[in-house]
Motif scaffolding. Structure first.
Motif, mmCIF file in Angstrom:
data_model
loop_
_atom_site.group_PDB
_atom_site.id
_atom_site.type_symbol
_atom_site.label_atom_id
_atom_site.label_comp_id
_atom_site.label_asym_id
_atom_site.label_seq_id
_atom_site.Cartn_x
_atom_site.Cartn_y
_atom_site.Cartn_z
ATOM 1 N N ASP A 132 0.818 -1.106 0.105
ATOM 2 C CA ASP A 132 -0.121 -0.100 0.087
ATOM 3 C C ASP A 132 0.796 1.324 0.074
ATOM 4 N N GLY A 133 0.249 2.237 -0.490
ATOM 5 C CA GLY A 133 1.150 3.713 -0.644
ATOM 6 C C GLY A 133 1.624 3.923 -2.096
ATOM 7 N N ASP A 134 2.018 5.010 -2.473
ATOM 8 C CA ASP A 134 2.500 5.268 -3.610
ATOM 9 C C ASP A 134 4.066 5.109 -3.783
ATOM 10 N N PRO A 191 2.418 10.128 -0.865
ATOM 11 C CA PRO A 191 1.417 11.165 -0.291
ATOM 12 C C PRO A 191 0.435 10.521 0.688
ATOM 13 N N SER A 192 0.462 8.900 0.570
ATOM 14 C CA SER A 192 -0.435 8.246 1.248
ATOM 15 C C SER A 192 0.479 7.195 2.392
ATOM 16 N N ASN A 211 3.995 -2.337 4.551
ATOM 17 C CA ASN A 211 4.584 -3.635 4.087
ATOM 18 C C ASN A 211 5.610 -3.054 2.948
ATOM 19 N N LEU A 212 6.450 -2.048 3.056
ATOM 20 C CA LEU A 212 7.496 -1.728 2.399
ATOM 21 C C LEU A 212 8.735 -2.730 2.422
ATOM 22 N N LYS A 213 9.373 -3.324 1.192
ATOM 23 C CA LYS A 213 10.457 -4.001 1.097
ATOM 24 C C LYS A 213 11.399 -3.333 0.343
ATOM 25 N N PHE A 214 12.695 -3.319 0.704
ATOM 26 C CA PHE A 214 13.698 -2.785 -0.075
ATOM 27 C C PHE A 214 14.676 -3.736 0.034
ATOM 28 N N SER A 215 15.013 -4.272 -1.133
ATOM 29 C CA SER A 215 16.097 -5.672 -1.155
ATOM 30 C C SER A 215 17.028 -5.283 -2.034
ATOM 31 N N CYS A 216 18.417 -6.083 -1.518
ATOM 32 C CA CYS A 216 19.368 -6.208 -2.386
ATOM 33 C C CYS A 216 19.825 -7.750 -2.692
ATOM 34 N N THR A 217 19.419 -7.868 -3.952
ATOM 35 C CA THR A 217 19.527 -9.649 -4.520
ATOM 36 C C THR A 217 20.732 -9.777 -5.306
ATOM 37 N N ASN A 255 20.037 -15.376 -0.860
ATOM 38 C CA ASN A 255 20.900 -14.665 -1.699
ATOM 39 C C ASN A 255 20.220 -13.102 -1.467
ATOM 40 N N ARG A 256 19.540 -12.986 -0.654
ATOM 41 C CA ARG A 256 18.893 -11.545 -0.490
ATOM 42 C C ARG A 256 18.736 -10.967 0.704
ATOM 43 N N ILE A 257 19.090 -9.893 0.899
ATOM 44 C CA ILE A 257 19.122 -8.758 2.076
ATOM 45 C C ILE A 257 18.025 -7.859 1.864
ATOM 46 N N THR A 258 16.776 -8.109 2.988
ATOM 47 C CA THR A 258 15.736 -7.200 2.643
ATOM 48 C C THR A 258 15.428 -6.356 4.161
ATOM 49 N N ILE A 259 15.293 -4.891 3.820
ATOM 50 C CA ILE A 259 14.846 -4.024 4.956
ATOM 51 C C ILE A 259 13.363 -3.998 4.567
ATOM 52 N N GLU A 260 12.727 -4.212 5.647
ATOM 53 C CA GLU A 260 11.132 -4.274 5.638
ATOM 54 C C GLU A 260 10.542 -3.375 6.768
ATOM 55 N N LEU A 261 9.725 -2.552 6.261
ATOM 56 C CA LEU A 261 8.912 -1.790 7.355
ATOM 57 C C LEU A 261 7.400 -1.945 7.291
ATOM 58 N N ASP A 262 6.820 -2.174 8.473
ATOM 59 C CA ASP A 262 5.445 -2.571 8.396
ATOM 60 C C ASP A 262 4.424 -1.448 7.830
ATOM 61 N N GLN A 263 5.096 -0.231 8.456
ATOM 62 C CA GLN A 263 4.120 0.916 8.067
ATOM 63 C C GLN A 263 5.228 2.111 8.107
#
Length: 179
Positions: A23-25, A59-60, A64-70, A129-137
């Motif tokens: 969710d979110g832009d 803007p919203s 469940n944002l995921k920023f990954s390095c793969t 083979n992936r590192i992920t930074i995940e933020l619930d909101q």
């Protein structure tokens, strides 16, 4: 190491960076990649050090944002090498070492003012083979910046832990180097 669009070509394989949210832009998200000069203890050196910076303002509210390095083509298993303020993993193959690091969960939550980090909401993980930074909101209309630092050396390193020190960079320095 070489920068190729949103990828880094290392001596042991290519690493790519992606962002996803339920969710979110995230349409205005940008991923900047630039060489970064590490501050290393006396006698240490690295052959390459590159910072990767995600910047985003939605803007919203983001969920469940995921920023990954793969790794796209590296089958070697990574080993954790984290420290205070740093979550990092290292990969070795064919006489080469690559270390990838980011802020640890406590530092990240503190910097972003997201409350208390727990085992249930710890934001940094590794999966094969992936590192992920995940933020619930993350709140609307607030700039979000996240980073990874990739460092490499031939093995054996002239001074042990040189790559580890090279990825242990303050977020502010990554922002300055990538903007």
């Amino acid at each position: 190491m070489k920068i190729d669009n949103e990828n880094i070509r290392t001596q042991i394989g290519n690493v790519g960076f992606k962002i996803h949210a339920s969710d979110g832009d995230i349409s205005n998200a940008s991923i900047a990649i630039a060489e970064i000069k590490p501050i290393l203890p006396q006698g240490m050196e690295v052959e390459g050090s590159i910072g990767v910076l995600l910047t985003l303002v939605s803007p919203s509210q983001i969920k469940n944002l995921k920023f990954s390095c793969t790794w796209s083509d590296n089958e070697a298993k990574g080993d954790a090498c984290s420290g205070e303020g740093l979550d990092a993993w290292e990969w070795e193959r064919e006489g080469q070492l690559v270390v990838i690091g980011t802020e640890d969960g406590e530092w990240l939550f503190s910097r972003l003012n997201l409350g208390k980090v727990t085992l249930d909401n710890y934001p940094v993980s590794i999966d094969v083979n992936r590192i992920t930074i995940e933020l619930d909101q993350y709140p609307a209309n607030t700039e979000l910046t996240l980073h990874f630092v990739v460092s490499s050396n031939s093995l054996p390193e002239k001074e042990d832990c040189s790559c580890w020190y090279a990825v242990d960079i303050a977020h502010k320095r990554v922002v300055e180097s990538c903007r």
